[in-house]
Design a protein around this motif. Structure first.
Motif, PDB file in Angstrom:
ATOM      1  N   SER A  66      -4.840  -5.034  -3.252  1.00 57.86           N
ATOM      2  CA  SER A  66      -5.221  -3.789  -3.910  1.00 57.86           C
ATOM      3  C   SER A  66      -4.617  -3.730  -5.310  1.00 57.86           C
ATOM      4  O   SER A  66      -3.430  -4.008  -5.503  1.00 57.86           O
ATOM      5  CB  SER A  66      -4.739  -2.584  -3.103  1.00 57.86           C
ATOM      6  OG  SER A  66      -5.349  -2.548  -1.829  1.00 57.86           O
ATOM      7  N   GLY A  76      -9.913  -4.891  -1.094  1.00 56.38           N
ATOM      8  CA  GLY A  76      -8.772  -3.992  -1.180  1.00 56.38           C
ATOM      9  C   GLY A  76      -9.115  -2.741  -1.973  1.00 56.38           C
ATOM     10  O   GLY A  76     -10.284  -2.484  -2.289  1.00 56.38           O
ATOM     11  N   PHE A  77      -8.111  -1.943  -2.301  1.00 55.47           N
ATOM     12  CA  PHE A  77      -8.333  -0.715  -3.083  1.00 55.47           C
ATOM     13  C   PHE A  77      -8.499  -1.080  -4.552  1.00 55.47           C
ATOM     14  O   PHE A  77      -7.563  -1.558  -5.190  1.00 55.47           O
ATOM     15  CB  PHE A  77      -7.174   0.259  -2.896  1.00 55.47           C
ATOM     16  CG  PHE A  77      -7.231   0.996  -1.587  1.00 55.47           C
ATOM     17  CD1 PHE A  77      -7.931   2.183  -1.468  1.00 55.47           C
ATOM     18  CD2 PHE A  77      -6.594   0.478  -0.469  1.00 55.47           C
ATOM     19  CE1 PHE A  77      -7.992   2.852  -0.256  1.00 55.47           C
ATOM     20  CE2 PHE A  77      -6.650   1.143   0.743  1.00 55.47           C
ATOM     21  CZ  PHE A  77      -7.359   2.326   0.857  1.00 55.47           C
ATOM     22  N   GLU A  78      -9.695  -0.853  -5.053  1.00 57.22           N
ATOM     23  CA  GLU A  78     -10.067  -1.195  -6.422  1.00 57.22           C
ATOM     24  C   GLU A  78     -10.785  -0.009  -7.069  1.00 57.22           C
ATOM     25  O   GLU A  78     -11.183   0.942  -6.383  1.00 57.22           O
ATOM     26  CB  GLU A  78     -10.971  -2.436  -6.433  1.00 57.22           C
ATOM     27  CG  GLU A  78     -10.320  -3.701  -5.892  1.00 57.22           C
ATOM     28  CD  GLU A  78      -9.235  -4.258  -6.805  1.00 57.22           C
ATOM     29  OE1 GLU A  78      -9.138  -3.814  -7.976  1.00 57.22           O
ATOM     30  OE2 GLU A  78      -8.475  -5.138  -6.350  1.00 57.22           O
ATOM     31  N   ASN A 106     -11.710   1.108  -0.757  1.00 62.44           N
ATOM     32  CA  ASN A 106     -11.561  -0.213  -0.157  1.00 62.44           C
ATOM     33  C   ASN A 106     -12.853  -0.549   0.591  1.00 62.44           C
ATOM     34  O   ASN A 106     -13.187   0.111   1.578  1.00 62.44           O
ATOM     35  CB  ASN A 106     -10.374  -0.206   0.806  1.00 62.44           C
ATOM     36  CG  ASN A 106     -10.060  -1.569   1.387  1.00 62.44           C
ATOM     37  OD1 ASN A 106     -10.864  -2.502   1.287  1.00 62.44           O
ATOM     38  ND2 ASN A 106      -8.905  -1.690   2.011  1.00 62.44           N
ATOM     39  N   ASP A 114     -12.931  -6.112  -9.472  1.00 61.11           N
ATOM     40  CA  ASP A 114     -11.971  -6.598  -8.489  1.00 61.11           C
ATOM     41  C   ASP A 114     -10.786  -7.150  -9.272  1.00 61.11           C
ATOM     42  O   ASP A 114     -10.708  -8.349  -9.555  1.00 61.11           O
ATOM     43  CB  ASP A 114     -12.602  -7.668  -7.599  1.00 61.11           C
ATOM     44  CG  ASP A 114     -11.652  -8.130  -6.494  1.00 61.11           C
ATOM     45  OD1 ASP A 114     -10.633  -7.459  -6.277  1.00 61.11           O
ATOM     46  OD2 ASP A 114     -11.942  -9.164  -5.858  1.00 61.11           O
ATOM     47  N   ALA A 169       0.830  -1.210   0.000  1.00 61.10           N
ATOM     48  CA  ALA A 169       0.000   0.000   0.000  1.00 61.10           C
ATOM     49  C   ALA A 169       0.857   1.249   0.000  1.00 61.10           C
ATOM     50  O   ALA A 169       0.464   2.268  -0.531  1.00 61.10           O
ATOM     51  CB  ALA A 169      -0.922   0.014   1.219  1.00 61.10           C
TER      52      ALA A 169
END
Length: 513
Positions: free
Chosen positions: A509, A484-486, A479, A502, A55
């Protein structure tokens, strides 16, 4: 206690997603898209398919970063796809620094990595067949283009070149009409491993201003070598008032540069005796003027305390002076004090310029946080009433204000009327109290969980141009607590705020700032 813990966790979460993005940081605005007739119906972005738990990119060794590939989205889940060639192979993005993607005349230019591992200038029309390397900037290694800015129908960038003075970073221009690449400078010699010099690329009608920070020199270019000239410099230790350098500031700041009416607005400190930050206006020929307020026939010098932004054809900034701390408006000729009647003057945060006017997040002891709005949409500009959350929710710690065609989205710490903690989630405002509301609690996995929404187009130094349909949507990363961060999209409604794809399956992420 829950709120304080959540705010700290939010701050840590945001910090782990930030990198040294340089000018135009999205934390105070920026990001997003620009709407124009004939604009693209898609946006291109990089994504990692197996990013795992990474991250904090800034603290990750370059060799350990996940591979990122080129993706495109039209703002729908079905239309969010990987761009691949005829053999179903993706195109690897070779990011370096910030501004490593740019849109010009419908094509997306990006720093792409070829089979040898070199990072050079590539372009795509959104299809695999239309994705190719367009320039080999540095034949003996990686050109590492970044700070890409379109102007005068050409693409300007900071890149590594090998010229008569050796290998170093210079201002480079690419002309799509002729596919010609040219280094416009030869003496800046920026460190190939650094993000700096040349920097602060600022487009205006007819060309571009840029900065050699190490030398303190300001340049203007019309896109040709002959038309690339040094027009100003830090005056350094000049003590002779008759020196041509004496008219320039001793220290020129390299952030928050703004092109306005064909000129450059920037901040700086005039000399050692004048420790305050002044606002200057510089034209293409090096003529400079300090922006000041005329009050009752007297000239009042202004100490700029926050950033400088444009909104609806005018410029806005916060400054302190003998008349106090205020928000000011500049129309190219006259400076106007907009806040003479506001006694509290809580102007301690950055401004964000939009088509709805100018916004600032405000916190004051004893009052709930709010958005201050300078409304310049109809008649003379003026400060409206405080904007706070409507309905059952309230906000604090506002970040990432981004406009999507008349709606300003932002992320904020959220509580309901009973004080329950919803974490940092997605909000919006149309500039009115009733139109300032929580869009969606994206990460509802537990109390206080944060989705941390941030612009998906952070890698563009200038927002890409899109059509009306796509421009009415906000593309962002978030997120939801499980994927996760998508990439996400929002049309401003809860039902219309959805995960696009995703890409990095599971909790990893795919989109990493």
């Amino acid at each position: 206690m829950m709120k304080q813990v959540s705010k700290l966790a939010g701050a840590i979460g945001i910090a782990t997603m930030m990198t040294a993005c340089g000018g135009g940081s999205s934390s105070s605005g920026g990001g997003g898209t620009s709407v124009a007739p004939g604009g693209n119906g898609f946006v291109v972005f990089p994504a990692a398919e197996s990013a795992g738990a990474i991250a904090l990119r800034a603290a990750t060794p370059r060799a350990a970063l996940p591979v990122e590939y080129l993706y495109r989205t039209n703002g729908t889940p079905a239309g969010t796809t990987k761009i691949v060639d005829d053999s179903n192979n993706g195109f690897e993005v070779g990011r370096f620094g910030s501004g490593y993607m740019a849109e010009l005349d419908g094509k997306i230019y990006f720093a792409g990595k070829d089979s040898s591992g070199d990072v050079e200038l590539w372009a795509t029309d959104g299809s695999g067949a239309g994705t190719e390397r367009v320039a080999d900037i540095y034949a003996n290694g990686s050109g590492q283009p970044h700070n890409m800015v379109p102007a005068t129908g050409k693409l300007f960038m900071n890149a590594v070149v090998d010229d008569a003075t050796g290998v170093g970073r210079e201002l480079v221009v690419f002309d799509p009409a002729s596919n010609a690449l040219q280094a416009l400078t030869s003496t800046i010699d920026g460190n190939p491993g650094s993000n700096n010099a040349p920097e602060s690329l600022t487009p205006v009608d007819g060309g571009l201003f840029f900065f050699d920070q190490d030398a303190g020199d300001v340049y203007f270019t019309d896109g040709t070598a002959a038309g690339t000239v040094k027009i100003a410099t830090n005056n350094g230790t000049i003590t002779d008032p008759a020196s041509p350098l004496a008219k320039y500031p001793q220290l020129i700041s390299d952030d928050d540069w703004l092109g306005y009416n064909g000129k450059l607005l920037f901040t700086g400190r005039f000399n050692a005796a004048d420790a305050e930050t002044r606002l200057y206006e510089l034209d293409k020929n090096g003529n400079i003027e300090e922006i000041s307020l005329v009050d009752g026939g007297n000239t009042v010098r202004l100490n700029i305390t926050e950033n400088v932004v444009a909104s609806n054809g005018k410029v806005y900034f916060v400054a302190n002076s003998s008349v106090g701390l205020h928000i000011f408006e500049y129309d190219g000729t006259t400076v106007t004090n907009l806040t003479t009647s506001e006694a509290s003057r809580p102007y301690q945060e950055r401004l964000v310029g939009t088509s709805l006017g100018v916004f600032m997040y405000v916190e004051m002891t004893g009052l709930p946080p709010y958005l201050l709005r300078v409304d310049n949409t109809n008649g003379p500009a003026g400060v409206t009433g405080a904007l706070r959350g409507s309905g059952d929710y309230s906000f604090a710690d506002v970040e990432y204000m981004v406009e999507a065609n008349g709606t300003v989205f932002f992320s904020a710490y959220t509580e309901d009327a009973g004080g329950s903690d919803f974490g940092i989630e997605l909000w919006k405002t149309d500039g009115t109290q009733q139109g300032t509301e929580l869009v969606k609690d994206i990460n509802d996995t537990m109390a206080g969980a944060n989705s941390l929404p941030q612009p998906l187009t952070f890698m563009y130094q200038v927002p890409p141009t899109v059509n009306q349909g796509l421009g009415s949507k906000y593309l962002f990363m978030a997120n939801n607590g499980s994927e996760g961060f998508e990439p996400w999209v929002s049309d401003g409604s809860e039902a219309g705020t959805v995960l696009l794809k995703d890409i990095s399956a599971g909790s990893g992420s795919s989109v990493i700032d």
